[in-house]
Design a protein around this motif. Structure first.
Motif, PDB file in Angstrom:
ATOM      1  N   LYS A  39       8.682   0.923  -4.621  1.00  0.00           N
ATOM      2  CA  LYS A  39       7.899  -0.315  -4.587  1.00  0.00           C
ATOM      3  C   LYS A  39       6.655  -0.164  -3.714  1.00  0.00           C
ATOM      4  CE  LYS A  39      11.795  -3.285  -5.606  1.00  0.00           C
ATOM      5  NZ  LYS A  39      12.661  -4.356  -5.144  1.00  0.00           N
ATOM      6  N   GLY A  40       6.514   0.983  -3.044  1.00  0.00           N
ATOM      7  CA  GLY A  40       5.319   1.239  -2.240  1.00  0.00           C
ATOM      8  C   GLY A  40       5.648   1.390  -0.763  1.00  0.00           C
ATOM      9  N   PRO A  41       4.648   1.140   0.096  1.00  0.00           N
ATOM     10  CA  PRO A  41       4.825   1.330   1.538  1.00  0.00           C
ATOM     11  C   PRO A  41       5.912   0.416   2.119  1.00  0.00           C
ATOM     12  CG  PRO A  41       2.510   1.041   0.986  1.00  0.00           C
ATOM     13  CD  PRO A  41       3.289   0.716  -0.246  1.00  0.00           C
ATOM     14  N   LYS A  42       6.561   0.909   3.187  1.00  0.00           N
ATOM     15  CA  LYS A  42       7.555   0.109   3.897  1.00  0.00           C
ATOM     16  C   LYS A  42       6.867  -1.063   4.574  1.00  0.00           C
ATOM     17  CE  LYS A  42      10.990   3.564   5.076  1.00  0.00           C
ATOM     18  NZ  LYS A  42      11.703   4.241   6.164  1.00  0.00           N
ATOM     19  N   ALA A  43       7.561  -2.178   4.664  1.00  0.00           N
ATOM     20  CA  ALA A  43       7.026  -3.346   5.363  1.00  0.00           C
ATOM     21  C   ALA A  43       6.882  -3.018   6.844  1.00  0.00           C
ATOM     22  CB  ALA A  43       7.970  -4.539   5.179  1.00  0.00           C
ATOM     23  N   GLY A  44       5.820  -3.516   7.457  1.00  0.00           N
ATOM     24  CA  GLY A  44       5.593  -3.298   8.883  1.00  0.00           C
ATOM     25  C   GLY A  44       4.943  -1.970   9.196  1.00  0.00           C
ATOM     26  N   GLY A  45       4.660  -1.158   8.200  1.00  0.00           N
ATOM     27  CA  GLY A  45       4.018   0.138   8.426  1.00  0.00           C
ATOM     28  C   GLY A  45       2.509   0.008   8.410  1.00  0.00           C
ATOM     29  N   ILE A  46       1.838   1.111   8.124  1.00  0.00           N
ATOM     30  CA  ILE A  46       0.374   1.105   8.098  1.00  0.00           C
ATOM     31  C   ILE A  46      -0.181   0.789   6.708  1.00  0.00           C
ATOM     32  CG2 ILE A  46       0.173   2.674  10.047  1.00  0.00           C
ATOM     33  CD1 ILE A  46      -0.405   4.922   8.005  1.00  0.00           C
ATOM     34  N   PHE A  59      10.850  17.825  -2.154  1.00  0.00           N
ATOM     35  CA  PHE A  59      10.198  16.528  -2.327  1.00  0.00           C
ATOM     36  C   PHE A  59      10.127  15.882  -0.956  1.00  0.00           C
ATOM     37  CE2 PHE A  59      10.567  11.869  -2.926  1.00  0.00           C
ATOM     38  CZ  PHE A  59       9.331  11.655  -3.516  1.00  0.00           C
ATOM     39  N   LYS A  60       8.901  15.548  -0.516  1.00  0.00           N
ATOM     40  CA  LYS A  60       8.694  14.917   0.790  1.00  0.00           C
ATOM     41  C   LYS A  60       8.189  13.502   0.584  1.00  0.00           C
ATOM     42  CE  LYS A  60       7.385  19.204   3.131  1.00  0.00           C
ATOM     43  NZ  LYS A  60       6.343  19.885   3.927  1.00  0.00           N
ATOM     44  N   THR A  61       8.631  12.603   1.438  1.00  0.00           N
ATOM     45  CA  THR A  61       8.186  11.218   1.373  1.00  0.00           C
ATOM     46  C   THR A  61       8.107  10.651   2.791  1.00  0.00           C
ATOM     47  OG1 THR A  61       8.725   9.019   0.519  1.00  0.00           O
ATOM     48  CG2 THR A  61      10.574  10.495   0.883  1.00  0.00           C
ATOM     49  N   THR A  62       7.071   9.862   3.051  1.00  0.00           N
ATOM     50  CA  THR A  62       6.870   9.271   4.381  1.00  0.00           C
ATOM     51  C   THR A  62       6.394   7.833   4.240  1.00  0.00           C
ATOM     52  OG1 THR A  62       6.229  11.439   5.233  1.00  0.00           O
ATOM     53  CG2 THR A  62       5.658   9.541   6.587  1.00  0.00           C
ATOM     54  N   ALA A  63       7.046   6.930   4.952  1.00  0.00           N
ATOM     55  CA  ALA A  63       6.671   5.515   5.049  1.00  0.00           C
ATOM     56  C   ALA A  63       6.737   4.782   3.706  1.00  0.00           C
ATOM     57  CB  ALA A  63       5.289   5.351   5.689  1.00  0.00           C
ATOM     58  N   CYS A  64       7.585   5.261   2.805  1.00  0.00           N
ATOM     59  CA  CYS A  64       7.756   4.627   1.506  1.00  0.00           C
ATOM     60  C   CYS A  64       9.066   3.851   1.468  1.00  0.00           C
ATOM     61  CB  CYS A  64       7.795   5.676   0.392  1.00  0.00           C
ATOM     62  SG  CYS A  64       6.325   6.718   0.280  1.00  0.00           S
ATOM     63  N   GLN A  65       9.105   2.842   0.591  1.00  0.00           N
ATOM     64  CA  GLN A  65      10.394   2.212   0.300  1.00  0.00           C
ATOM     65  C   GLN A  65      11.192   3.232  -0.509  1.00  0.00           C
ATOM     66  OE1 GLN A  65      10.311  -1.931  -0.967  1.00  0.00           O
ATOM     67  NE2 GLN A  65       8.159  -2.049  -0.355  1.00  0.00           N
ATOM     68  N   ASP A  66      12.496   3.006  -0.602  1.00  0.00           N
ATOM     69  CA  ASP A  66      13.366   3.945  -1.315  1.00  0.00           C
ATOM     70  C   ASP A  66      12.833   4.238  -2.721  1.00  0.00           C
ATOM     71  OD1 ASP A  66      14.972   3.975   0.887  1.00  0.00           O
ATOM     72  OD2 ASP A  66      16.595   2.823  -0.013  1.00  0.00           O
ATOM     73  N   TRP A  67      13.083   5.477  -3.159  1.00  0.00           N
ATOM     74  CA  TRP A  67      12.743   5.909  -4.500  1.00  0.00           C
ATOM     75  C   TRP A  67      14.001   5.773  -5.373  1.00  0.00           C
ATOM     76  CZ3 TRP A  67       7.774   7.295  -5.729  1.00  0.00           C
ATOM     77  CH2 TRP A  67       6.910   7.541  -4.656  1.00  0.00           C
ATOM     78  N   VAL A  68      13.892   5.110  -6.518  1.00  0.00           N
ATOM     79  CA  VAL A  68      15.038   4.867  -7.387  1.00  0.00           C
ATOM     80  C   VAL A  68      14.780   5.627  -8.702  1.00  0.00           C
ATOM     81  CG1 VAL A  68      16.409   3.131  -8.612  1.00  0.00           C
ATOM     82  CG2 VAL A  68      15.444   2.611  -6.356  1.00  0.00           C
ATOM     83  N   LYS A  69      15.791   6.391  -9.134  1.00  0.00           N
ATOM     84  CA  LYS A  69      15.648   7.189 -10.359  1.00  0.00           C
ATOM     85  C   LYS A  69      15.662   6.263 -11.556  1.00  0.00           C
ATOM     86  CE  LYS A  69      17.303  11.422 -12.465  1.00  0.00           C
ATOM     87  NZ  LYS A  69      18.264  12.519 -12.394  1.00  0.00           N
ATOM     88  N   THR A  70      14.657   6.478 -12.429  1.00  0.00           N
ATOM     89  CA  THR A  70      14.540   5.669 -13.636  1.00  0.00           C
ATOM     90  C   THR A  70      14.707   6.496 -14.901  1.00  0.00           C
ATOM     91  OG1 THR A  70      12.135   5.940 -13.697  1.00  0.00           O
ATOM     92  CG2 THR A  70      13.004   4.019 -12.530  1.00  0.00           C
ATOM     93  N   GLY A  71      14.692   7.792 -14.764  1.00  0.00           N
ATOM     94  CA  GLY A  71      14.825   8.622 -15.959  1.00  0.00           C
ATOM     95  C   GLY A  71      14.986  10.071 -15.628  1.00  0.00           C
TER      96      GLY A  71
END
Length: 179
Positions: free
Chosen positions: A122-129, A167-179
């Motif tokens: 869904k994009g950046p975490k709430a309260g982040g930059i 796979f690296k991810t920073t300051a994101c909301q969770d990634w959910v598999k769609t396919g």
């Protein structure tokens, strides 16, 4: 011209031995620092105690002094108590993905921690930059190891391929598999 030995002999003994206390302090600190908890023992031990003694003998004043002083011996004793070092803290590791969800912060090995496929966040975490970073990586270090990456300010979709290593991810909301 005055004789420095004569002038020194007129000084009280405590002024001539002022360096004893700092010397004893240094010895005490060194002894205290050398003592410590057993590094193999993970449970805190009682605080170690060390006692250091420094003895300094000063020569009597020169024979030309009006009233020669006898040799002075000063003994200083100090007890140093040191706290046991804190137990080592294990480095934090990202949460392992649960099912088809990847946490929004971490570095994950493809085929072990995450499975190839398409994921949405869904994009950046709430309260982040306000920025979410993701990266597909071939397993190396540096810019040359990046297969694809992006900084997003809103929802994002990525496809992790079977040839990707990390796979690296920073300051994101969770990634959910769609396919």
């Amino acid at each position: 011209m005055s004789n420095p030995v004569q002038n020194d002999s007129k000084r009280p003994v405590y002024r001539r031995v002022r360096f004893v206390a700092p010397a004893a302090l240094i010895v005490g600190i060194a002894v205290g620092a050398a003592g410590g908890a057993d590094k193999k023992n993970s449970t805190p031990a009682a605080a170690p105690t060390a006692t250091a003694t420094a003895t300094v003998t000063l020569p009597a004043a020169a024979a030309k002094a009006p009233a020669p002083l006898p040799a002075a011996t000063v003994t200083a004793t100090m007890t140093v108590t040191a706290e046991a070092p804190a137990a080592p803290v294990a480095p934090s590791t990202p949460d392992k993905p649960k099912g088809d969800t990847i946490g929004g912060d971490g570095s994950y090995e493809v085929g072990v921690d995450v499975q190839p496929g398409t994921y949405k966040s869904k994009g950046p975490k709430a309260g982040g930059i306000g920025i979410c970073y993701w990266e597909r990586n071939n397993g190396g270090d540096g810019v040359g190891s990046i297969i694809a990456n992006d900084n997003v300010q809103g929802p994002a979709t990525i496809t992790i391929k079977s040839g990707d290593k990390i796979f690296k991810t920073t300051a994101c909301q969770d990634w959910v598999k769609t396919g």
